[in-house]
Motif scaffolding. Sequence first.
Motif, mmCIF file in Angstrom:
data_model
loop_
_atom_site.group_PDB
_atom_site.id
_atom_site.type_symbol
_atom_site.label_atom_id
_atom_site.label_comp_id
_atom_site.label_asym_id
_atom_site.label_seq_id
_atom_site.Cartn_x
_atom_site.Cartn_y
_atom_site.Cartn_z
ATOM 1 N N PRO A 1 52.097 13.311 6.169
ATOM 2 C CA PRO A 1 53.356 13.259 5.423
ATOM 3 C C PRO A 1 54.037 14.625 5.410
ATOM 4 O O PRO A 1 53.390 15.641 5.177
ATOM 5 N N HIS A 2 55.332 14.640 5.674
ATOM 6 C CA HIS A 2 56.105 15.873 5.547
ATOM 7 C C HIS A 2 56.707 15.979 4.152
ATOM 8 O O HIS A 2 56.736 17.063 3.558
ATOM 9 N N LEU A 3 57.161 14.832 3.630
ATOM 10 C CA LEU A 3 57.838 14.837 2.332
ATOM 11 C C LEU A 3 57.417 13.609 1.541
ATOM 12 O O LEU A 3 57.428 12.489 2.058
ATOM 13 N N ARG A 4 57.048 13.843 0.296
ATOM 14 C CA ARG A 4 56.746 12.743 -0.626
ATOM 15 C C ARG A 4 57.756 12.778 -1.767
ATOM 16 O O ARG A 4 57.880 13.793 -2.451
ATOM 17 N N ILE A 5 58.456 11.682 -1.946
ATOM 18 C CA ILE A 5 59.398 11.532 -3.050
ATOM 19 C C ILE A 5 58.739 10.599 -4.053
ATOM 20 O O ILE A 5 58.447 9.448 -3.736
ATOM 21 N N ASN A 6 58.472 11.111 -5.250
ATOM 22 C CA ASN A 6 57.703 10.360 -6.239
ATOM 23 C C ASN A 6 58.564 9.997 -7.447
ATOM 24 O O ASN A 6 58.964 10.875 -8.218
ATOM 25 N N THR A 7 58.868 8.708 -7.588
ATOM 26 C CA THR A 7 59.598 8.139 -8.737
ATOM 27 C C THR A 7 60.772 9.016 -9.185
ATOM 28 O O THR A 7 60.879 9.400 -10.354
ATOM 29 N N VAL A 8 61.618 9.366 -8.252
ATOM 30 C CA VAL A 8 62.780 10.221 -8.547
ATOM 31 C C VAL A 8 63.911 9.386 -9.153
ATOM 32 O O VAL A 8 64.322 8.368 -8.592
ATOM 33 N N THR A 9 64.388 9.829 -10.297
ATOM 34 C CA THR A 9 65.517 9.210 -10.975
ATOM 35 C C THR A 9 66.595 10.268 -11.188
ATOM 36 O O THR A 9 66.283 11.427 -11.482
ATOM 37 N N LYS A 10 67.839 9.881 -10.994
ATOM 38 C CA LYS A 10 68.956 10.775 -11.262
ATOM 39 C C LYS A 10 70.007 10.029 -12.068
ATOM 40 O O LYS A 10 70.501 8.974 -11.643
ATOM 41 N N ARG A 11 70.331 10.580 -13.230
ATOM 42 C CA ARG A 11 71.360 9.986 -14.080
ATOM 43 C C ARG A 11 72.531 10.952 -14.220
ATOM 44 O O ARG A 11 72.332 12.155 -14.383
ATOM 45 N N PHE A 12 73.730 10.409 -14.169
ATOM 46 C CA PHE A 12 74.942 11.154 -14.491
ATOM 47 C C PHE A 12 75.496 10.518 -15.763
ATOM 48 O O PHE A 12 76.184 9.496 -15.692
ATOM 49 N N GLY A 13 75.155 11.083 -16.906
ATOM 50 C CA GLY A 13 75.529 10.460 -18.167
ATOM 51 C C GLY A 13 74.817 9.127 -18.306
ATOM 52 O O GLY A 13 73.595 9.044 -18.194
ATOM 53 N N SER A 14 75.592 8.055 -18.495
ATOM 54 C CA SER A 14 74.992 6.722 -18.643
ATOM 55 C C SER A 14 74.801 6.018 -17.298
ATOM 56 O O SER A 14 74.216 4.933 -17.241
ATOM 57 N N PHE A 15 75.286 6.640 -16.210
ATOM 58 C CA PHE A 15 75.183 6.024 -14.886
ATOM 59 C C PHE A 15 73.906 6.474 -14.186
ATOM 60 O O PHE A 15 73.625 7.670 -14.086
ATOM 61 N N THR A 16 73.118 5.526 -13.704
ATOM 62 C CA THR A 16 71.890 5.826 -12.970
ATOM 63 C C THR A 16 72.171 5.744 -11.475
ATOM 64 O O THR A 16 72.357 4.650 -10.922
ATOM 65 N N ALA A 17 72.198 6.906 -10.819
ATOM 66 C CA ALA A 17 72.481 6.963 -9.380
ATOM 67 C C ALA A 17 71.239 6.685 -8.550
ATOM 68 O O ALA A 17 71.318 6.106 -7.454
ATOM 69 N N LEU A 18 70.079 7.130 -9.039
ATOM 70 C CA LEU A 18 68.790 6.878 -8.388
ATOM 71 C C LEU A 18 67.836 6.359 -9.448
ATOM 72 O O LEU A 18 67.722 6.953 -10.522
ATOM 73 N N GLY B 1 64.085 5.552 -9.923
ATOM 74 C CA GLY B 1 62.659 5.514 -9.614
ATOM 75 C C GLY B 1 62.339 5.423 -8.136
ATOM 76 O O GLY B 1 61.488 4.629 -7.710
ATOM 77 N N ILE B 2 62.994 6.247 -7.333
ATOM 78 C CA ILE B 2 62.811 6.213 -5.873
ATOM 79 C C ILE B 2 61.480 6.850 -5.480
ATOM 80 O O ILE B 2 61.181 7.985 -5.857
ATOM 81 N N SER B 3 60.673 6.123 -4.719
ATOM 82 C CA SER B 3 59.435 6.654 -4.147
ATOM 83 C C SER B 3 59.435 6.377 -2.643
ATOM 84 O O SER B 3 59.726 5.247 -2.217
ATOM 85 N N LEU B 4 59.117 7.404 -1.853
ATOM 86 C CA LEU B 4 59.198 7.281 -0.392
ATOM 87 C C LEU B 4 58.389 8.396 0.247
ATOM 88 O O LEU B 4 58.364 9.516 -0.260
ATOM 89 N N THR B 5 57.717 8.093 1.352
ATOM 90 C CA THR B 5 57.006 9.107 2.136
ATOM 91 C C THR B 5 57.633 9.195 3.515
ATOM 92 O O THR B 5 57.850 8.164 4.178
#
Length: 374
Positions: free
Chosen positions: A22-39, A41-45
Motif C-alpha cells: 500500500p502507498h496510501l491508506r485513507i481511513n474513515t475520512v470525513t469532511k464537513r463544511f458547516g452542516s454539509f458533509t462533503a466526505l 467516512g471514506i476508507s480506501l487503500t
Amino acid sequence: MHTTMTSLLAADSPAVMTPTTPHLRINTVTKRFGSFTALDGISLTINEGEFVCFLGPSGCGKTTLLRTIAGLTKQTTGTLIQRGNDISALPTQARDFGIVFQSYALFPNLTVFNNVAYGLRNRRVDRAHIHARVAELLALVNLTGSETKYPAALSGGQQQRVALARALATEPGLLLLDEPLSALDARVRGHLRSQIKALQARLGVTTIMVTHDQEEALTMADRIVVMNHGVIEQVGTPAEIYHQPASAFVASFIGSMNFLDVTVQGSTQALVGSTPCACLPHTLASGQAAQLAIRPETVALSRDGGALKGEVVGIEFLGPFQRVTLHLTEADQTLIADVPSRDSSDLDLYVGQTLAIHLPAEAARLYPAGSSHQ
C-alpha cells in the motif's frame, strides 16, 4: 461514446494489478463544511505504482478527497497514512506529492525551463542536477527545445505537459491530477491522456486522477473509485465497473443503460408487464417493485419468436451500430437496443416494425425501484 467504451473494455482495458505494498491508506475520512458533509467516512487503500481515478458527478466529493490527500483541505475526522507515515496533520509542503491542476497554474513570467526547475530550486538542488533533470523531464513530455519559451507561447496541451513535468521534477511518491484534461479540446485530450498513462506506467509513480469523464477513467485507470454524495459507491477495475455495477447509480453513471420497471418473481426472474424475464441472482423479495438494468449492446432483437415484443419508434445510425428505440406496448416502457450495423440488414429495420426482444439473463441485473435516480 458508448460503443467506444465497450470496445476499449473488450480489447484495451488496463491489466488488473496484482496486490502490492500500500502507498496510501485513507481511513474513515470525513469532511464537513458547516452542516454539509462533503466526505462521509471514506476508507480506501491505493497501492504502489497504481493509477487510480476518482470518478463521479459534480459535487460528489472527489475533488475534496484529492485536496484532503494533498493537505489543501483539512479533514474533519479520519487519518491518512502514506508509506506507513501518518500525514493526517502534516502541512501541504511537508507531504510527498506533485499536483497538476486543470488550469495548468504555470508561472506566466517564467520560461518553461524555470517553471519545471521551480521546485528543485526551492529544495536548493545544485545547478548541474537541475539542468539534467529539466532536460530529462522535457524529453519525457516531448518538449525538448521549448526551454526558453514562455507559457503564453504554448498551446493548452503543451502547457499541461509543462505542468506535468514540473509536478514530477522533485520525484514525488504520489502524483495528483485534478481534472488535468478538462480544459482541452477533445482531440488534444485524447492524445494527452494516452501520453500521461504511458508516462505513468514508465515511471511507476503512484497516481490519483480526479475526473468526471467516464471514458477518461475507463481508458486510463487501473482501478476506478466511483463516488456519489460523499461516499464511495464502488471500487474496481474498469471492466468490473462497467460489466458488474454494484449499484443502480454506478450502472446509470457509466455508459448507456436501460432501466425497466419490473416486479420481482423469484431469485432469478422478474416480470416486465406480465412477461417473465430471467436475470442474475439477487436478494430482492418476490412481489417487490424493482428496476431491471441491461446495457443496449446486450439486447438481442429478432423478427419473430420471443415472448417480449416491442415496436420500433426510432432508429439512429451511429457508424458501427444502429441505436434502435423500442416501445414495449404491454409494459408501456421504452427500451434501447444497439444493433451492429453488419447485422441490421437481417432485421430490415424500419419505424413501426414489431420485433421480438431477448434480454440475456447474464446481462440483466435487478436493483430496488427508483434507485437509479440518486
